[in-house]
Design an enzyme around this catalytic site. Structure first.
Site, PDB file in Angstrom:
ATOM      1  N   GLY A 115       0.804  -1.222   0.000  1.00 37.20           N
ATOM      2  CA  GLY A 115       0.000   0.000   0.000  1.00 37.20           C
ATOM      3  C   GLY A 115       0.831   1.263   0.000  1.00 37.20           C
ATOM      4  O   GLY A 115       0.597   2.179   0.794  1.00 37.20           O
TER       5      GLY A 115
ATOM      6  N   ILE B  19      -0.190   6.506   5.286  1.00 40.93           N
ATOM      7  CA  ILE B  19       0.868   5.941   6.123  1.00 40.93           C
ATOM      8  C   ILE B  19       1.906   5.222   5.268  1.00 40.93           C
ATOM      9  O   ILE B  19       3.114   5.351   5.486  1.00 40.93           O
ATOM     10  CB  ILE B  19       0.282   4.981   7.172  1.00 40.93           C
ATOM     11  CG1 ILE B  19      -0.637   5.735   8.138  1.00 40.93           C
ATOM     12  CG2 ILE B  19       1.384   4.277   7.949  1.00 40.93           C
ATOM     13  CD1 ILE B  19      -1.344   4.847   9.151  1.00 40.93           C
TER      14      ILE B  19
ATOM     15  N   ARG C 270      -2.284  -1.206  -6.154  1.00 38.99           N
ATOM     16  CA  ARG C 270      -3.308  -1.945  -6.895  1.00 38.99           C
ATOM     17  C   ARG C 270      -3.342  -1.542  -8.354  1.00 38.99           C
ATOM     18  O   ARG C 270      -3.791  -2.300  -9.215  1.00 38.99           O
ATOM     19  CB  ARG C 270      -4.675  -1.727  -6.251  1.00 38.99           C
ATOM     20  CG  ARG C 270      -4.860  -2.488  -4.947  1.00 38.99           C
ATOM     21  CD  ARG C 270      -6.221  -2.273  -4.349  1.00 38.99           C
ATOM     22  NE  ARG C 270      -6.432  -0.886  -3.948  1.00 38.99           N
ATOM     23  CZ  ARG C 270      -7.542  -0.411  -3.414  1.00 38.99           C
ATOM     24  NH1 ARG C 270      -8.568  -1.214  -3.220  1.00 38.99           N
ATOM     25  NH2 ARG C 270      -7.640   0.849  -3.069  1.00 38.99           N
TER      26      ARG C 270
ATOM     27  N   ALA D  40      -1.093  -1.840   3.947  1.00 40.25           N
ATOM     28  CA  ALA D  40      -2.334  -1.789   3.168  1.00 40.25           C
ATOM     29  C   ALA D  40      -3.481  -2.458   3.906  1.00 40.25           C
ATOM     30  O   ALA D  40      -3.299  -3.421   4.643  1.00 40.25           O
ATOM     31  CB  ALA D  40      -2.125  -2.467   1.811  1.00 40.25           C
ATOM     32  N   SER D  41      -4.671  -1.933   3.693  1.00 37.47           N
ATOM     33  CA  SER D  41      -5.882  -2.512   4.274  1.00 37.47           C
ATOM     34  C   SER D  41      -7.026  -2.289   3.313  1.00 37.47           C
ATOM     35  O   SER D  41      -7.142  -1.213   2.718  1.00 37.47           O
ATOM     36  CB  SER D  41      -6.192  -1.857   5.621  1.00 37.47           C
ATOM     37  OG  SER D  41      -7.328  -2.454   6.218  1.00 37.47           O
TER      38      SER D  41
ATOM     39  N   LYS E 146     -10.395  -4.709  11.590  1.00 39.63           N
ATOM     40  CA  LYS E 146      -9.008  -4.570  12.032  1.00 39.63           C
ATOM     41  C   LYS E 146      -8.704  -5.542  13.177  1.00 39.63           C
ATOM     42  O   LYS E 146      -7.607  -6.116  13.236  1.00 39.63           O
ATOM     43  CB  LYS E 146      -8.736  -3.140  12.481  1.00 39.63           C
ATOM     44  CG  LYS E 146      -8.861  -2.089  11.393  1.00 39.63           C
ATOM     45  CD  LYS E 146      -7.875  -2.298  10.259  1.00 39.63           C
ATOM     46  CE  LYS E 146      -6.475  -1.898  10.604  1.00 39.63           C
ATOM     47  NZ  LYS E 146      -5.569  -1.912   9.427  1.00 39.63           N
TER      48      LYS E 146
END
Length: 340
Positions: free
Chosen positions: A8, A13, A33, A83-84, A159
């Site tokens: 990410g 961040i 991505r 990444a999330s 999370k």
């Protein structure tokens, strides 16, 4: 120096982690991505630092798909899994966030283990620590876990589930790979480019005059640059293996405190910042018709204080004063014409 994978890399961040690693002399590979974002990321980083182009590689990999992860972690010493999965809309069910978050973490950890990565640092969140609990008089610490059985938003639930899955995987299937986790509270700080990260929208809305009054709650905040620094410390310090670290600057702040700091530090440029706080009863009533306030219902009237004493003691980490961070955030938003 070592080779580090950052997942990410175009995120708020993630981009600061990439910059901190390059500044420290590491070779960095980062995932996106969409490879069309590579020129944008490189332009942001070049504007902030000088580095050899060959020390940064950008590759395509998506947390929701298996392709690309084996190549992404190949020959890496460390992984910063920042990444999330995110949704642009309110999920129809919690599983729309939980399943991709959990499976994405496990996908990265499996690839890292198989590639012989020494340590993975997981970017978790305060949302996996202090949500779904009764009000308390003591700050939350790394010993706490969010109560997923409570009525909490899907992001915080995702999370928590994802982090628990990560610790279980490393314990049962991780082999020699180590894991550490970083838990930022509300992340503020300057932008590397004209992006619009969700965590800065509170300050942006204040500058734009789109927040007539402040919701009544308090929580911790931290500078994105200090979050990146904590990731690097958790990556290399032997004391960080197997540990969780909260990233928070000082004590919690009420939203109205942020508005006051903006007015004090920016003067006329923050004249649209709110000057009053809504009563709890009125905010709860408005939350029945306002989707943004509805997401805050678990925080209204609460003080979600947390402490970074563990990171300060074990890793010698120190956050800058949050007043400086709030001012830097606003200056950056205004310089990118995002708060006008």
């Amino acid at each position: 120096m070592t080779r580090v994978l950052v997942t990410g890399g175009t995120g708020f961040i993630g981009s600061w982690c990439v910059l901190a690693l390059l500044d420290a002399g590491h070779t960095v590979r980062t995932t996106v991505r969409d490879l069309g974002r590579e020129p944008v990321l490189r332009s942001w980083l070049r504007a902030a630092a000088t580095f050899d182009d060959d020390r940064l590689t950008v590759v395509r990999a998506d947390l929701e798909h298996p392709d690309g992860w084996e190549a992404a972690v190949d020959d890496c010493d460390f992984v910063l899994h920042v990444a999330s999965p995110t949704l642009r809309r309110t999920p129809a069910t919690d599983d729309e966030l939980i399943v991709p978050a959990r499976e994405g973490v496990l996908r990265v950890l499996r690839a890292a283990r198989d590639a012989g990565v020494r340590r993975t640092v997981l970017t978790s969140a305060f949302g996996a620590v202090g949500i779904g609990h009764p009000q308390r008089s003591t700050p939350f610490t790394e010993e706490d876990w969010t109560n997923v059985d409570a009525d909490i938003p899907p992001y915080q639930r995702s999370k928590t589930v994802a982090e628990r899955a990560a610790w279980q995987f490393v314990r049962e299937e991780g082999g020699d790979m180590e894991l550490a986790a970083v838990h930022p509270v509300g992340v503020l700080g300057p932008l590397l480019g004209p992006d619009d990260p969700p965590s800065l929208r509170l300050v942006r809305r204040m500058l734009e005059g789109k927040m007539p009054a402040c919701p009544p709650f308090a929580m911790g905040y931290v500078d994105v640059r200090d979050v990146a620094d904590l990731h690097l410390r958790a990556m290399t310090d032997p004391a960080a293996a197997g540990e969780r670290f909260l990233a928070v600057a000082g004590r919690s702040l009420r939203v109205i405190d942020i508005a006051r700091i903006l007015r004090d530090r920016l003067g006329e440029r923050a004249e649209k910042a709110p000057t009053r706080e809504l009563p709890v009863w009125l905010t709860r009533a408005l939350a029945t018709v306002n989707p943004e306030l509805r997401l805050l219902k678990h925080q209204l009237g609460r003080d979600l204080d947390a402490t970074a004493a563990k990171a300060e003691k074990l890793l010698d980490w120190k956050a800058r004063p949050i007043e400086d961070t709030i001012a830097d955030t606003a200056e950056s938003i205004l310089s990118h014409s995002l708060g006008k």
